[in-house]
Motif scaffolding. Structure first.
Motif, mmCIF file in Angstrom:
data_model
loop_
_atom_site.group_PDB
_atom_site.id
_atom_site.type_symbol
_atom_site.label_atom_id
_atom_site.label_comp_id
_atom_site.label_asym_id
_atom_site.label_seq_id
_atom_site.Cartn_x
_atom_site.Cartn_y
_atom_site.Cartn_z
ATOM 1 N N LYS A 9 88.602 -57.285 10.968
ATOM 2 C CA LYS A 9 88.390 -56.500 9.752
ATOM 3 C C LYS A 9 89.650 -56.558 8.901
ATOM 4 N N PRO A 10 89.525 -56.993 7.650
ATOM 5 C CA PRO A 10 90.724 -57.111 6.804
ATOM 6 C C PRO A 10 91.303 -55.744 6.447
ATOM 7 N N LYS A 11 92.624 -55.670 6.451
ATOM 8 C CA LYS A 11 93.307 -54.423 6.111
ATOM 9 C C LYS A 11 93.824 -54.429 4.677
ATOM 10 N N THR A 12 93.957 -55.626 4.098
ATOM 11 C CA THR A 12 94.436 -55.738 2.720
ATOM 12 C C THR A 12 93.447 -56.573 1.903
ATOM 13 N N LYS A 13 93.579 -56.512 0.572
ATOM 14 C CA LYS A 13 92.710 -57.304 -0.305
ATOM 15 C C LYS A 13 92.974 -58.793 -0.151
ATOM 16 N N ARG A 14 94.215 -59.127 0.099
ATOM 17 C CA ARG A 14 94.569 -60.537 0.285
ATOM 18 C C ARG A 14 93.900 -61.103 1.536
ATOM 19 N N ALA A 15 93.912 -60.319 2.619
ATOM 20 C CA ALA A 15 93.257 -60.757 3.858
ATOM 21 C C ALA A 15 91.740 -60.858 3.668
ATOM 22 N N LYS A 16 91.197 -59.953 2.857
ATOM 23 C CA LYS A 16 89.758 -59.989 2.582
ATOM 24 C C LYS A 16 89.378 -61.264 1.827
ATOM 25 N N ARG A 17 90.190 -61.634 0.823
ATOM 26 C CA ARG A 17 89.941 -62.872 0.078
ATOM 27 C C ARG A 17 90.070 -64.095 0.970
ATOM 28 N N PHE A 18 91.024 -64.050 1.881
ATOM 29 C CA PHE A 18 91.245 -65.166 2.810
ATOM 30 C C PHE A 18 90.038 -65.369 3.720
ATOM 31 N N LEU A 19 89.469 -64.261 4.236
ATOM 32 C CA LEU A 19 88.310 -64.353 5.119
ATOM 33 C C LEU A 19 87.052 -64.755 4.347
ATOM 34 N N GLU A 20 86.951 -64.319 3.090
ATOM 35 C CA GLU A 20 85.786 -64.701 2.280
ATOM 36 C C GLU A 20 85.763 -66.197 1.994
ATOM 37 N N LYS A 21 86.937 -66.799 1.877
ATOM 38 C CA LYS A 21 87.012 -68.243 1.641
ATOM 39 C C LYS A 21 86.478 -69.028 2.838
ATOM 40 N N ARG A 22 86.627 -68.461 4.029
ATOM 41 C CA ARG A 22 86.199 -69.164 5.251
ATOM 42 C C ARG A 22 84.768 -68.843 5.661
ATOM 43 N N GLU A 23 84.125 -67.937 4.958
ATOM 44 C CA GLU A 23 82.735 -67.607 5.289
ATOM 45 C C GLU A 23 81.807 -68.772 4.946
ATOM 46 N N PRO A 24 80.659 -68.879 5.653
ATOM 47 C CA PRO A 24 79.690 -69.943 5.307
ATOM 48 C C PRO A 24 79.175 -69.770 3.884
ATOM 49 N N LYS A 25 79.051 -70.893 3.172
ATOM 50 C CA LYS A 25 78.606 -70.884 1.784
ATOM 51 C C LYS A 25 77.481 -71.890 1.601
ATOM 52 N N LEU A 26 76.703 -71.697 0.526
ATOM 53 C CA LEU A 26 75.670 -72.676 0.206
ATOM 54 C C LEU A 26 76.320 -73.992 -0.214
ATOM 55 N N ASN A 27 77.310 -73.910 -1.086
ATOM 56 C CA ASN A 27 78.100 -75.084 -1.465
ATOM 57 C C ASN A 27 79.448 -74.984 -0.765
ATOM 58 N N GLU A 28 79.603 -75.770 0.294
ATOM 59 C CA GLU A 28 80.789 -75.661 1.132
ATOM 60 C C GLU A 28 82.034 -76.142 0.403
ATOM 61 N N ASN A 29 83.194 -75.700 0.907
ATOM 62 C CA ASN A 29 84.469 -76.140 0.360
ATOM 63 C C ASN A 29 84.685 -77.625 0.646
ATOM 64 N N ILE A 30 85.685 -78.191 -0.011
ATOM 65 C CA ILE A 30 86.044 -79.592 0.242
ATOM 66 C C ILE A 30 86.542 -79.716 1.679
ATOM 67 N N LYS A 31 86.073 -80.755 2.372
ATOM 68 C CA LYS A 31 86.441 -80.940 3.774
ATOM 69 C C LYS A 31 87.916 -81.335 3.894
ATOM 70 N N ASN A 32 88.653 -80.543 4.649
ATOM 71 C CA ASN A 32 90.057 -80.842 4.906
ATOM 72 C C ASN A 32 90.195 -81.588 6.233
ATOM 73 N N ALA A 33 91.249 -82.374 6.335
ATOM 74 C CA ALA A 33 91.495 -83.165 7.546
ATOM 75 C C ALA A 33 92.833 -82.760 8.149
ATOM 76 N N MET A 34 92.859 -82.693 9.473
ATOM 77 C CA MET A 34 94.121 -82.438 10.166
ATOM 78 C C MET A 34 94.541 -83.709 10.903
ATOM 79 N N LEU A 35 95.809 -84.056 10.779
ATOM 80 C CA LEU A 35 96.358 -85.262 11.389
ATOM 81 C C LEU A 35 97.340 -84.834 12.473
ATOM 82 N N ILE A 36 96.977 -85.127 13.736
ATOM 83 C CA ILE A 36 97.689 -84.610 14.901
ATOM 84 C C ILE A 36 98.343 -85.767 15.645
ATOM 85 N N LYS A 37 99.582 -85.542 16.033
ATOM 86 C CA LYS A 37 100.344 -86.543 16.781
ATOM 87 C C LYS A 37 100.320 -86.190 18.259
ATOM 88 N N GLY A 38 99.982 -87.178 19.105
ATOM 89 C CA GLY A 38 99.907 -86.952 20.537
ATOM 90 C C GLY A 38 101.277 -86.818 21.176
#
Length: 306
Positions: A9-38
């Protein structure tokens, strides 16, 4: 329960906006890629990850620290990083005696590994080694796939879909000619995949359409297919499912032909053709005798009604 799986549960407005960005959407966000070194990545693999990150910016996250994990044996660490960085694509680089210069490229569905393909690097030319101008950050590339294997073999078909997902960038509604700046070319030939990157040069041609020249920009990779971990047909179909709200509504009484022309069907009430106004011609005028008979018929109908 995992710390990332708990309901927060978000305690601040900033945290609330951050969680809303990660919620499922009809039009999803641009797919980000993570590049990991072994844990045992060498200089070649590290430079490949840096060059791919340069092409993916700003839709990528580069992990500089080494992470000791084996994606084909244990996928929990990849799923953890996916939730942490909100990335649905990944590239993992490693090096050992059995599989030298190893790359694993894959994608996630609901923060779980959907499919991944292992590629071996046989030849590599870095962005630094090719001395010419580069494209600006965030440029959307054009993707070209050459070779029958990309349409015939199932492994290569999934690899093509995976590479399109990885490098496609944001979805745009309009394209500007000057915005077409570089090309990523993938060729499947004799069991190898040749990855080349070219910068697009628009030259004067004496007419409205410019003359196009390609200049190699880098990176350049010669890859060979190794192990694969592909999703089942049911799971793959589920991941491609489109929400009902995004499906176009079917329009009634319309049809299209092979050339794309739209035809519409109109439903009208029955017309009285006797009252239809036609062109006035002398030959169509009624004679006095015909008018007298019509008047007599009308009078007789009125008398019967009375």
């Amino acid at each position: 329960m995992d710390a990332l799986d708990r309901v927060v549960k978000p305690k601040t407005k900033r945290a609330k906006r951050f969680l809303e960005k990660r919620e499922p959407k009809l039009n999803e966000n641009i797919k980000n890629a993570m590049l990991i070194k072994g844990g045992n990545a060498n200089a070649t693999v590290t430079q490949v990850l840096k060059d791919v990150y340069a092409l993916k910016k700003p839709y990528g996250v580069l992990y500089k620290k080494k992470n000791i994990t084996r994606p084909f044996e244990d996928q929990t660490s990849l799923e953890f990083f996916s939730k942490k960085s909100d990335c649905s694509l990944f590239m993992f680089g490693s090096h050992n005696k059995k599989r030298p210069n190893n790359l694993v490229i894959g994608r996630m569905y609901d923060h779980h590994v959907l499919d991944m393909i292992e590629l071996g690097i046989e030849n590599f030319v870095s962005l630094k080694d090719i001395k010419n101008s580069k494209c600006p950050e965030g440029t959307k590339p054009m993707l070209i796939f050459a070779g029958d294997d990309f349409d015939v073999t199932e492994d290569y078909r999934r690899l093509k879909s995976l590479l399109i997902d990885f490098f496609r960038g944001p979805t745009v509604s309009n394209i500007r000619l000057a915005g077409l700046e570089y090309v990523l070319h993938f060729t499947a030939l004799n069991g190898k995949i040749y990855f080349r990157s070219y910068k697009l040069l628009l030259k004067k041609s004496g007419c409205r359409t410019p003359r196009i020249e390609l200049e190699e920009m880098g990176p350049s990779l010669d890859l060979v297919l190794r192990r694969t971990h592909l999703a089942s047909d049911d799971l793959y179909k589920l991941s491609m499912k489109m929400p009902k709200a995004l499906k176009p509504k079917k329009k009634k009484n319309t049809s299209h032909d092979t050339f794309g022309t739209t035809y519409g069907r109109i439903h009208m009430q029955k017309q009285d053709l006797s009252k239809l106004q036609t062109r006035k011609m002398k030959g169509l005028k009624k004679r006095p005798a015909e008018r007298v008979t019509e008047d007599q018929e009308k009078k007789s109908k009125r008398v019967k009604k009375n």
